[in-house]
Scaffold this motif. Structure first.
Motif, PDB file in Angstrom:
ATOM      1  N   LEU A  92      -7.269   2.517  -5.454  1.00 56.42           N
ATOM      2  CA  LEU A  92      -6.427   1.420  -4.981  1.00 56.42           C
ATOM      3  C   LEU A  92      -7.316   0.288  -4.492  1.00 56.42           C
ATOM      4  O   LEU A  92      -8.031   0.427  -3.497  1.00 56.42           O
ATOM      5  CB  LEU A  92      -5.518   1.913  -3.853  1.00 56.42           C
ATOM      6  N   LEU A  93      -7.276  -0.844  -5.196  1.00 53.10           N
ATOM      7  CA  LEU A  93      -8.036  -2.030  -4.806  1.00 53.10           C
ATOM      8  C   LEU A  93      -7.105  -2.948  -4.023  1.00 53.10           C
ATOM      9  O   LEU A  93      -6.294  -3.672  -4.595  1.00 53.10           O
ATOM     10  CB  LEU A  93      -8.598  -2.732  -6.044  1.00 53.10           C
ATOM     11  N   ASP A  94      -7.233  -2.886  -2.708  1.00 51.57           N
ATOM     12  CA  ASP A  94      -6.341  -3.628  -1.822  1.00 51.57           C
ATOM     13  C   ASP A  94      -6.830  -5.064  -1.674  1.00 51.57           C
ATOM     14  O   ASP A  94      -8.002  -5.303  -1.403  1.00 51.57           O
ATOM     15  CB  ASP A  94      -6.297  -2.925  -0.460  1.00 51.57           C
ATOM     16  N   GLU A  95      -5.888  -6.008  -1.837  1.00 52.61           N
ATOM     17  CA  GLU A  95      -6.184  -7.438  -1.731  1.00 52.61           C
ATOM     18  C   GLU A  95      -7.302  -7.850  -2.682  1.00 52.61           C
ATOM     19  O   GLU A  95      -8.324  -8.426  -2.288  1.00 52.61           O
ATOM     20  CB  GLU A  95      -6.525  -7.823  -0.285  1.00 52.61           C
ATOM     21  N   GLU A 102       0.834  -1.209   0.000  1.00 51.00           N
ATOM     22  CA  GLU A 102       0.000   0.000   0.000  1.00 51.00           C
ATOM     23  C   GLU A 102       0.868   1.259   0.000  1.00 51.00           C
ATOM     24  O   GLU A 102       0.536   2.251  -0.644  1.00 51.00           O
ATOM     25  CB  GLU A 102      -0.920   0.001   1.217  1.00 51.00           C
ATOM     26  N   LEU A 103       1.987   1.206   0.708  1.00 49.49           N
ATOM     27  CA  LEU A 103       2.891   2.356   0.749  1.00 49.49           C
ATOM     28  C   LEU A 103       3.471   2.652  -0.630  1.00 49.49           C
ATOM     29  O   LEU A 103       3.603   3.807  -1.035  1.00 49.49           O
ATOM     30  CB  LEU A 103       4.016   2.083   1.747  1.00 49.49           C
ATOM     31  N   ARG A 121      -7.117   6.174 -12.310  1.00 53.44           N
ATOM     32  CA  ARG A 121      -5.887   5.398 -12.458  1.00 53.44           C
ATOM     33  C   ARG A 121      -6.000   4.240 -11.472  1.00 53.44           C
ATOM     34  O   ARG A 121      -6.248   4.447 -10.286  1.00 53.44           O
ATOM     35  CB  ARG A 121      -4.681   6.262 -12.107  1.00 53.44           C
ATOM     36  N   LEU A 122      -5.851   3.011 -11.939  1.00 54.75           N
ATOM     37  CA  LEU A 122      -6.093   1.830 -11.116  1.00 54.75           C
ATOM     38  C   LEU A 122      -4.792   1.200 -10.632  1.00 54.75           C
ATOM     39  O   LEU A 122      -3.886   0.936 -11.420  1.00 54.75           O
ATOM     40  CB  LEU A 122      -6.899   0.790 -11.899  1.00 54.75           C
ATOM     41  N   ILE A 123      -4.731   0.967  -9.320  1.00 60.16           N
ATOM     42  CA  ILE A 123      -3.644   0.207  -8.716  1.00 60.16           C
ATOM     43  C   ILE A 123      -4.277  -0.900  -7.887  1.00 60.16           C
ATOM     44  O   ILE A 123      -5.204  -0.649  -7.113  1.00 60.16           O
ATOM     45  CB  ILE A 123      -2.741   1.085  -7.827  1.00 60.16           C
ATOM     46  N   SER A 124      -3.801  -2.117  -8.055  1.00 65.78           N
ATOM     47  CA  SER A 124      -4.327  -3.256  -7.296  1.00 65.78           C
ATOM     48  C   SER A 124      -3.189  -3.903  -6.523  1.00 65.78           C
ATOM     49  O   SER A 124      -2.032  -3.857  -6.938  1.00 65.78           O
ATOM     50  CB  SER A 124      -4.967  -4.289  -8.225  1.00 65.78           C
ATOM     51  N   THR A 125      -3.528  -4.514  -5.390  1.00 66.17           N
ATOM     52  CA  THR A 125      -2.533  -5.253  -4.616  1.00 66.17           C
ATOM     53  C   THR A 125      -3.107  -6.619  -4.251  1.00 66.17           C
ATOM     54  O   THR A 125      -4.330  -6.785  -4.144  1.00 66.17           O
ATOM     55  CB  THR A 125      -2.140  -4.528  -3.316  1.00 66.17           C
ATOM     56  N   THR A 126      -2.233  -7.564  -4.051  1.00 67.92           N
ATOM     57  CA  THR A 126      -2.665  -8.882  -3.582  1.00 67.92           C
ATOM     58  C   THR A 126      -1.482  -9.636  -2.994  1.00 67.92           C
ATOM     59  O   THR A 126      -0.333  -9.417  -3.387  1.00 67.92           O
ATOM     60  CB  THR A 126      -3.294  -9.718  -4.709  1.00 67.92           C
ATOM     61  N   ASN A 127      -1.789 -10.529  -2.042  1.00 66.27           N
ATOM     62  CA  ASN A 127      -0.775 -11.436  -1.511  1.00 66.27           C
ATOM     63  C   ASN A 127      -1.011 -12.858  -2.028  1.00 66.27           C
ATOM     64  O   ASN A 127      -0.371 -13.799  -1.570  1.00 66.27           O
ATOM     65  CB  ASN A 127      -0.789 -11.425   0.021  1.00 66.27           C
ATOM     66  N   LEU A 171      -6.575   9.725  -3.582  1.00 62.85           N
ATOM     67  CA  LEU A 171      -6.252   8.306  -3.668  1.00 62.85           C
ATOM     68  C   LEU A 171      -7.271   7.592  -2.786  1.00 62.85           C
ATOM     69  O   LEU A 171      -7.267   7.762  -1.561  1.00 62.85           O
ATOM     70  CB  LEU A 171      -4.834   8.032  -3.167  1.00 62.85           C
ATOM     71  N   VAL A 172      -8.174   6.848  -3.396  1.00 57.42           N
ATOM     72  CA  VAL A 172      -9.241   6.160  -2.667  1.00 57.42           C
ATOM     73  C   VAL A 172      -8.877   4.687  -2.533  1.00 57.42           C
ATOM     74  O   VAL A 172      -8.694   3.989  -3.532  1.00 57.42           O
ATOM     75  CB  VAL A 172     -10.597   6.303  -3.390  1.00 57.42           C
ATOM     76  N   THR A 173      -8.751   4.222  -1.286  1.00 54.20           N
ATOM     77  CA  THR A 173      -8.370   2.838  -1.014  1.00 54.20           C
ATOM     78  C   THR A 173      -9.595   2.019  -0.651  1.00 54.20           C
ATOM     79  O   THR A 173     -10.396   2.434   0.194  1.00 54.20           O
ATOM     80  CB  THR A 173      -7.351   2.774   0.132  1.00 54.20           C
ATOM     81  N   VAL A 174      -9.737   0.866  -1.274  1.00 52.15           N
ATOM     82  CA  VAL A 174     -10.849  -0.050  -0.994  1.00 52.15           C
ATOM     83  C   VAL A 174     -10.269  -1.377  -0.535  1.00 52.15           C
ATOM     84  O   VAL A 174      -9.526  -2.029  -1.272  1.00 52.15           O
ATOM     85  CB  VAL A 174     -11.730  -0.274  -2.242  1.00 52.15           C
ATOM     86  N   ASP A 175     -10.594  -1.775   0.696  1.00 55.37           N
ATOM     87  CA  ASP A 175     -10.146  -3.065   1.229  1.00 55.37           C
ATOM     88  C   ASP A 175     -11.159  -4.124   0.814  1.00 55.37           C
ATOM     89  O   ASP A 175     -12.185  -4.309   1.467  1.00 55.37           O
ATOM     90  CB  ASP A 175     -10.025  -2.987   2.749  1.00 55.37           C
ATOM     91  N   LEU A 176     -10.862  -4.823  -0.275  1.00 52.60           N
ATOM     92  CA  LEU A 176     -11.809  -5.809  -0.792  1.00 52.60           C
ATOM     93  C   LEU A 176     -11.913  -7.023   0.122  1.00 52.60           C
ATOM     94  O   LEU A 176     -12.896  -7.759   0.069  1.00 52.60           O
ATOM     95  CB  LEU A 176     -11.392  -6.229  -2.201  1.00 52.60           C
ATOM     96  N   GLY A 177     -10.915  -7.225   0.960  1.00 54.20           N
ATOM     97  CA  GLY A 177     -10.962  -8.354   1.875  1.00 54.20           C
ATOM     98  C   GLY A 177     -11.951  -8.148   3.008  1.00 54.20           C
ATOM     99  O   GLY A 177     -12.398  -9.109   3.626  1.00 54.20           O
TER     100      GLY A 177
END
Length: 459
Positions: free
Chosen positions: A257-260, A195-196, A295-301, A212-218
């Motif tokens: 930002l689509l987190d997880e 996320e950083l 602008r789309l940024i995604s993260t995942t583990n 920057l809008v963060t969405v915790d999809l988990g």
């Protein structure tokens, strides 16, 4: 009998060379405005507007005997608008020249009044100008507050820290991709700083002045997904008492930002894909398409290619979000950064807790480097915070560290990310006597996210 007291508001300045007109207007208007000022010489006009908080100016258009062109009034109108564009100006003239009126409004005048005037019409015009002035001030204030809010939401005192070659390579990649609008996929274990890095990409992008809008999809409920992401209109379902702007529209012109994203259920992935392909959002209960520019940024583990093979993640969605892949390594793969990270966190928490233990004993650094850090940088951060709190001297020692070198992950074994996460959660719950709040804090996640993961892993 109760008498109604008229509320007066607004500061009015009247500029006219006819003192009889000034006195008549003062007598009439002093009961309608909180303050009324009169001047017969326009040469003192600028001093008046710069020293008094004037809302509306009633400005004569002709000050010289025999003059009827209105040029002098236009000149002073321009002077007012140049110095105080927020003041509303109503032009006042004895000559009904429509061309002069049009010219004055094009120069910024709010309206135009002819002499001799009708009291009701004059008052209505001045009150309208005052209302316009207040509306503009409100809009300007909202814009300033919006700008300040965006600055505050996008502000982050933290920075990406790392002297290792692997972290320098990541920072170089961040700088390369930040100036584009390419979709970014950031992968890595929990606590590695995904996320950083996303925030750094946004900060360096051309969209940095937007949200920057963060969405915790988990942590998002499946039943509320469409309402949360796309928004809804009033009355579209039970408890929809007001219109709601969805997360995607909030990020318009900015970064989403689509987190997880790997936690997004398969049945919802198609709905997200449709928005990302068409760049339009339809709020729940509406049939109106709302274009979005994000602008789309995604993260995942998670291992998304493996999930595609297991048919739990859509391949076309991965193609859409994975224009630029960026993998963040676990801390155990760049242990040379542990020293600088530990000192950074100690400095941060010494300031927060007003402590003076800014030194770290060399043996502590050795112990930190020998630990596998399954929770990565986030775990190191919480470890150093705890050490600062416990330290009673000016140097952090092994006694303050409270680090378990016999950690279950210290053995050489191959674990999936999910298994590591499951063990970490179980360990934190046991250590904190099943307290969700304490466990969530130590893991660096929200209580809702922790509860979701407990259900997922059956802990």
């Amino acid at each position: 009998m109760i008498m109604e007291i008229k509320t007066k508001e607004g500061r009015l300045l009247i500029v006219d060379d006819n003192k009889g007109v000034l006195n008549a207007l003062l007598l009439f208007l002093k009961f309608e405005f909180s303050e009324v000022f009169i001047i017969s010489n326009p040469n003192s006009l600028i001093h008046e507007i710069e020293t008094r908080n004037i809302d509306v100016v009633l400005l004569d258009m002709n000050f010289k005997s025999g003059e009827s062109s209105g040029n002098e009034g236009i000149y002073w109108l321009r002077e007012i608008k140049q110095r105080r564009p927020d003041i509303e100006v109503v032009m006042f003239t004895a000559y009904g020249d429509i061309e002069t009126a049009v010219k004055a409004t094009h120069e910024g005048a709010a309206d135009f009044i002819l002499k001799p005037w009708e009291n009701e019409k004059l008052l209505a015009t001045l009150k309208s100008a005052l209302k316009l002035r207040k509306s503009k001030l409100t809009v300007n204030d909202l814009r300033k507050r919006e700008k300040d809010l965006k600055t505050e939401l996008n502000r982050d005192d933290r920075m990406i820290i790392g002297v290792s070659q692997v972290m320098q390579n990541i920072l170089n990649m961040v700088r390369k991709v930040a100036c584009t609008d390419a979709n970014i996929m950031i992968t890595g274990e929990n606590g590695t700083g995904k996320e950083l890095i996303a925030k750094e990409i946004h900060r360096l992008s051309e969209r940095h002045n937007e949200l920057l809008v963060t969405v915790d999809l988990g942590a998002m409920s499946e039943t509320l997904f469409e309402s949360e992401m796309f928004g809804h209109i009033k009355g579209s379902f039970t408890d929809a008492y007001d219109d709601r702007t969805g997360k995607i529209m909030l990020a318009n012109k900015g970064t989403l930002l689509l987190d997880e994203i790997g936690n997004l259920p398969l049945q919802l992935q198609s709905k997200l894909l449709n928005v990302l392909q068409n760049r339009v959002v339809i709020p729940v209960g509406s049939n109106k398409e709302c274009p979005v520019d994000i602008r789309l940024i995604s993260t995942t583990n998670k291992n998304l290619p493996q999930m595609i093979r297991e048919q739990t993640f859509r391949q076309d969605l991965l193609y859409r979000i994975n224009t630029i892949p960026l993998e963040v390594p676990p801390l155990r793969q760049h242990i040379e950064d542990i020293d600088v990270l530990a000192h950074f966190f100690v400095g941060k928490y010494c300031q927060k807790y007003k402590k003076n233990c800014t030194n770290i004993h060399p043996k502590v650094i050795d112990r930190l480097k020998s630990y596998p850090w399954p929770g990565n940088i986030r775990e190191l951060q919480h470890t150093m915070e705890r050490a600062v709190i416990l330290c009673e001297d000016d140097t952090i020692t092994s006694c303050d560290l409270n680090l378990n070198l016999h950690h279950p992950f210290h053995e050489e074994e191959t674990l999936t990310l999910e298994e590591m996460e499951k063990r970490m959660i179980a360990m934190e719950l046991k250590k904190n006597s099943q307290s969700l709040s304490l466990a969530a804090r130590n893991l660096g996640i929200s209580r809702t996210t922790l509860y979701t993961k407990i259900k997922k892993y059956g802990i």
